[in-house]
Every structure is written in C-alpha cells, then in structure tokens.
Scaffold this active site. Structure first.
Site, PDB file in Angstrom:
ATOM      1  N   ARG A  61      -6.927   7.012 -14.326  1.00  0.00           N
ATOM      2  CA  ARG A  61      -6.005   5.675 -13.798  1.00  0.00           C
ATOM      3  C   ARG A  61      -4.742   6.212 -12.739  1.00  0.00           C
ATOM      4  O   ARG A  61      -4.247   5.442 -11.905  1.00  0.00           O
ATOM      5  CB  ARG A  61      -5.884   4.640 -14.565  1.00  0.00           C
ATOM      6  CG  ARG A  61      -5.452   3.395 -13.720  1.00  0.00           C
ATOM      7  CD  ARG A  61      -5.692   2.086 -14.372  1.00  0.00           C
ATOM      8  NE  ARG A  61      -5.350   2.024 -15.673  1.00  0.00           N
ATOM      9  CZ  ARG A  61      -4.064   1.696 -16.145  1.00  0.00           C
ATOM     10  NH1 ARG A  61      -3.127   1.751 -15.412  1.00  0.00           N
ATOM     11  NH2 ARG A  61      -4.005   1.846 -17.620  1.00  0.00           N
ATOM     12  N   TYR A 116     -12.193  -8.586  10.066  1.00  0.00           N
ATOM     13  CA  TYR A 116     -13.555  -8.448   9.248  1.00  0.00           C
ATOM     14  C   TYR A 116     -13.593  -9.818   8.318  1.00  0.00           C
ATOM     15  O   TYR A 116     -12.452 -10.220   7.832  1.00  0.00           O
ATOM     16  CB  TYR A 116     -13.312  -7.229   8.015  1.00  0.00           C
ATOM     17  CG  TYR A 116     -14.263  -7.242   6.944  1.00  0.00           C
ATOM     18  CD1 TYR A 116     -15.571  -6.728   7.336  1.00  0.00           C
ATOM     19  CD2 TYR A 116     -13.913  -7.251   5.746  1.00  0.00           C
ATOM     20  CE1 TYR A 116     -16.429  -6.856   6.211  1.00  0.00           C
ATOM     21  CE2 TYR A 116     -15.014  -7.211   4.653  1.00  0.00           C
ATOM     22  CZ  TYR A 116     -16.195  -6.913   4.975  1.00  0.00           C
ATOM     23  OH  TYR A 116     -17.053  -6.878   3.847  1.00  0.00           O
ATOM     24  N   ASP A 181      -6.511  -2.066  10.719  1.00  0.00           N
ATOM     25  CA  ASP A 181      -7.934  -1.759  10.247  1.00  0.00           C
ATOM     26  C   ASP A 181      -8.685  -0.729  11.153  1.00  0.00           C
ATOM     27  O   ASP A 181      -8.890  -1.097  12.149  1.00  0.00           O
ATOM     28  CB  ASP A 181      -8.767  -3.025   9.865  1.00  0.00           C
ATOM     29  CG  ASP A 181      -9.895  -2.579   9.057  1.00  0.00           C
ATOM     30  OD1 ASP A 181     -10.405  -1.773   9.255  1.00  0.00           O
ATOM     31  OD2 ASP A 181     -10.294  -3.450   8.230  1.00  0.00           O
ATOM     32  N   LYS A 206     -18.022   2.743   5.154  1.00  0.00           N
ATOM     33  CA  LYS A 206     -18.576   2.772   6.317  1.00  0.00           C
ATOM     34  C   LYS A 206     -18.820   4.181   7.033  1.00  0.00           C
ATOM     35  O   LYS A 206     -19.513   5.051   6.345  1.00  0.00           O
ATOM     36  CB  LYS A 206     -18.007   1.906   7.409  1.00  0.00           C
ATOM     37  CG  LYS A 206     -17.340   0.697   6.527  1.00  0.00           C
ATOM     38  CD  LYS A 206     -18.651  -0.481   6.285  1.00  0.00           C
ATOM     39  CE  LYS A 206     -18.220  -1.591   5.400  1.00  0.00           C
ATOM     40  NZ  LYS A 206     -17.402  -2.335   5.831  1.00  0.00           N
TER      41      LYS A 206
HETATM   42  C1  LIG Z   1     -16.486  -3.267   5.259  1.00  0.00           C
HETATM   43  C2  LIG Z   1     -15.043  -3.495   5.872  1.00  0.00           C
HETATM   44  C3  LIG Z   1     -13.870  -3.920   5.065  1.00  0.00           C
HETATM   45  C4  LIG Z   1     -14.096  -3.975   3.463  1.00  0.00           C
HETATM   46  O1  LIG Z   1     -14.472  -2.768   2.856  1.00  0.00           O
HETATM   47  P1  LIG Z   1     -15.244  -2.772   1.725  1.00  0.00           P
HETATM   48  O2  LIG Z   1     -15.532  -1.218   1.249  1.00  0.00           O
HETATM   49  O3  LIG Z   1     -16.675  -3.366   1.833  1.00  0.00           O
HETATM   50  O4  LIG Z   1     -14.524  -3.347   0.490  1.00  0.00           O
HETATM   51  C5  LIG Z   1     -12.866  -3.936   5.388  1.00  0.00           C
HETATM   52  N1  LIG Z   1     -12.607  -3.768   6.966  1.00  0.00           N
HETATM   53  C6  LIG Z   1     -13.612  -3.679   7.899  1.00  0.00           C
HETATM   54  C7  LIG Z   1     -13.404  -3.476   9.330  1.00  0.00           C
HETATM   55  C8  LIG Z   1     -14.955  -3.704   7.093  1.00  0.00           C
HETATM   56  O5  LIG Z   1     -15.862  -3.349   8.026  1.00  0.00           O
END
Ligand SMILES: *Cc1c(COP(=O)(O)O)cnc(C)c1O
Length: 410
Positions: A61, A116, A181, A206
């Site tokens: 951790r 998001y 982001d 993603k």
């Molecule tokens: C999917 C997504 C998130 C969250 O990510 P997870 O891995 O699903 O927790 C945050 N920002 C954007 C733009 C996303 O597409």
C-alpha cells in the site's frame, strides 16, 4: 529526451536491462522482508511522508515497483516530474480533491461544466466536505473565493466535445491549482502541464489501458504535489493493483498508434454523420474551426457525439457491430447515451445548460475498418423511417442520486 512514440515504448523501463528481463516483472508481494527493522522503519517513514521510493517498499500500500514503472512512463509522456496512480479514475479525482482542498482546508471547488458525470456527481455530493461552484471557462475568476482550493476542467469535455482554453483558465486561477482531466485527449494529443495545469488527470481505464480490461487512474504533476497525493493514497488505500499497473504500462507502448488510428476513423465518421439525413448535429473538433485545434489540442481525437432525429435508444438497439456500452478508448467502437447512462446523475437542467441535449449519443471510435463501422451506423440510422417527431427519451426521466440528501445538507 526522446520523441513521443519512443517515450511511449521505452518510458519507465530504465531498470529492465539491469534486471536482465525484457518485459516488466509484475511484483505481487504485499509485504517485503525488512531484516533490519530500524532501516525498515526509516523506509516506512520516508514513504509515509510522500517519497517516490525508499530502500524497501515495506508494504505494497506504500509502494509498488510495477505501478511505479507505469507512473514514470506516464510522467514522461505528460512532461511532468512525477505521476501517482490510483485504483480508478474516480479514486484519482478524489485524491486530488483531498490533497488540494481537504488537507489545505480550502473546501471550495470551482468547476467548469460539462464534466464527466462521475466527477460532477462527486463534486456536488458533499461526500468529501467540499462545496462546488459550477461556472463557464470565462467566469472562473469571478467564482474564486479565498477558500477555493481547486479549479476543475475537462477538455475536450465529456460528452459534448467542448474545447476549453486551458491557459485562459490558468491565467484566471492565480495561486489556485488547476486540475485538467486529460482522459479524452490523452498525452498524445494534449499536454496540460506546460500550459500551467497543476494536476493532469487520466482515467487510465480508457485510452491508456486501451483494451477495456483494466480499471485505473493516474495524476501527473510536479514532485511537490505528487508527495501529497502519495500520502493521501497511503492513508486512504486507493492504490492501483500491480496487475493493473502492468497493463496500463503495456498500453502506453501502443497509445500513439491507437490514438492516431482511432482519430482518423472518428474524423471520417464525423464527416459522414454530418451529411446523414437522420442526424441533426455532430460534434467533433474536426468539424468546426477552433483556434485551440492544432495548438493546445494537436488533433481532433477519437471521440464524437451526435444527435439523431429518431429516439437514440432505437438507434442503439439496431447496432450489430458497434458495442452499446459506457466507457471509451477501447479497441472496439463504443456508443452510449449520456443522458441515460454516464450523465444520468447530473440534474437534467444542468445537463441542458451545459450543452448536453437529452438525445445526444456519444461514440468512441475503435480500431475496426471504418467501412464496417459506417455500414453499421448507416443501417442503424436508416433502419426505421418512422417520423422524427417522437423523440421519446422518457426512460431517462427517473434519474436520481443516492447522494441527494448529502447534497442538500451541504
Ligand atoms: C471514465 C472517466 C473518469 C472516471 O474514471 P474511472 O476509471 O471510471 O473511475 C473520469 N473522467 C473521465 C473524462 C472519464 O471518461
């Protein structure tokens, strides 16, 4: 420093030659022998204070070498000193809010919509003890108060592909850190840190992983911010599993090629959709002249959105090849209905105000042959010539949030 594709392939692999291996080892140890307990204690102390590594990981951790290689590779791609990985993109967003707002007792966030849906929901839930003011990119300065700890934006934005001028927001931020982001753009098309962003966040789930088989998140930033994020990660336990670290690291090697190929496909599909009689609007940065394209954003990307004249669910139900699913950035093309799924928990009025109509469909272009994708889209769009007047989206009206009560008390 090497060029982008070279960095993508070789980043985070500096120690492999010395280890005498070709693929990075997956270190699954949860604990590490510390024969000298005093030395072990020093290592634990250093890691607990946010050090990137110590003489021993002590406990997984606190540190994991497989995850650290992924972090080093991602930092190289984002042109930052460091990166800190988490168990999901949302765990990464949570850690940034905890480091920037909770640890500093500046419990106010300024957020530019649309975001998001999960991030929007987290920031408005009150769960982390922060208040959020939602605003537009031009009005960020006016929304900042003395207790603002963080500014949040996303570009291209999810789901409508709005482009936001990062430097313009940074210029209004003063000393307040800005989190961008960068999930949609990936480090292949956009690097927010040199434009002044303090935190560059990715849902690694993603494009970075890229094959729809690993959940993870990562924040690229300066070493000083990384220290606080590592401390938060140790305290809250929001770690990335080493197998996830391995898969995300492996994904980076092909990231430039995957993004370039999917972007070509998205550009072609966006163009064809814009001429389709069963489509009213298409959103893809390739379709509009925006001064940010070619400068801040090096390419239009592989995400697009469009509004069909017919009920979006009827279109999705007719797809045969394209995967009807949330998420994005996978090898296969994915389509989803944001108002029904990813952005369901954002209040409808806020969705509409931020440019997300109820009948918008979002498409993540994959790596299939573009003609097969077009055949599928075209048959789904043309399959039924029912009049366009009944765009029945009733099935999204029951949206509710389990955190409504929390939001109210905030
Ligand atoms: C999917 C997504 C998130 C969250 O990510 P997870 O891995 O699903 O927790 C945050 N920002 C954007 C733009 C996303 O597409």
């Amino acid at each position: 420093m090497t060029r982008l594709r070279t960095t993508a392939v070789h980043g985070g692999r500096d120690d492999l030659a010395e280890l005498g291996v070709h693929a990075p080892p997956i270190d699954l140890s949860t604990t590490y022998p510390v024969p000298d307990q005093a030395e072990g204690g020093d290592a634990l102390q250093a890691l607990a204070e946010g050090a990137a590594h110590a003489t021993s990981p002590v406990y997984s951790r606190l540190h994991n070498p497989t995850v650290a290689r992924f972090e080093n590779a991602l930092a190289a791609l984002e042109l930052t000193e460091a990166a800190v990985a988490f168990g999901s993109g949302m765990a990464a967003v949570t850690a940034v809010v905890q480091a920037a707002c909770v640890l500093t007792t500046k419990p106010h966030v300024v957020a530019v919509r649309p975001l998001y849906g999960g991030t929007d929901h987290l920031l408005s839930s009150g769960l982390l003890g922060v208040r959020t003011t939602y605003t537009t990119a031009d009005d960020v300065a006016a929304a900042i108060t003395p207790d603002t700890g963080l500014i949040v934006l996303e570009t291209p934005a999810n789901p409508n592909l709005d482009l936001i001028d990062i430097a313009h927001v940074v210029a209004q931020a003063g000393h307040v850190p800005v989190m961008v982001d960068n999930t949609f753009a990936t480090p292949i098309l956009q690097n927010p840190a040199p434009l002044g962003a303090t935190y560059v966040l990715h849902s690694g789930t993603k494009y970075l992983g890229g094959h729809g088989d690993v959940l993870g998140g990562v924040v690229a930033c300066a070493e000083s911010e990384a220290k606080a994020l590592r401390q938060v990660r140790i305290i809250t336990g929001a770690v990335l599993h080493p197998l996830g670290g391995y898969l995300l690291h492996r994904g980076l090697a092909t990231l430039p090629l995957r993004v370039e190929a999917a972007q070509r496909t998205a550009t072609e599909l966006a163009h064809r959709l814009s001429e389709h009689p069963a489509v009213t609007t298409v959103r893809h940065p390739s379709l509009t002249a925006n001064p940010l394209l070619g400068t801040q954003l090096r390419g239009p990307g592989a995400m697009l959105a469009f509004t069909p004249t017919e009920n979006p669910n009827a279109i999705v139900r007719r797809l045969r090849l394209i995967t009807p699913a949330v998420s994005l950035g996978s090898v296969d093309t994915l389509v989803e209905h944001p108002a029904a799924l990813t952005h369901r928990l954002v209040p409808a009025a806020d969705r509409h105000a931020s440019g997300v109509p109820d009948n918008l469909l979002r498409l993540s272009a994959g790596l299939e042959d573009v003609e097969d994708l077009w055949d599928d889209l075209d048959q789904a769009l043309s399959g039924n010539s029912k009049p366009a007047s009944t765009c029945d989206t009733d099935y999204i009206k029951s949206s509710s949030s389990q955190f409504r009560a929390l939001s109210r008390s905030n």
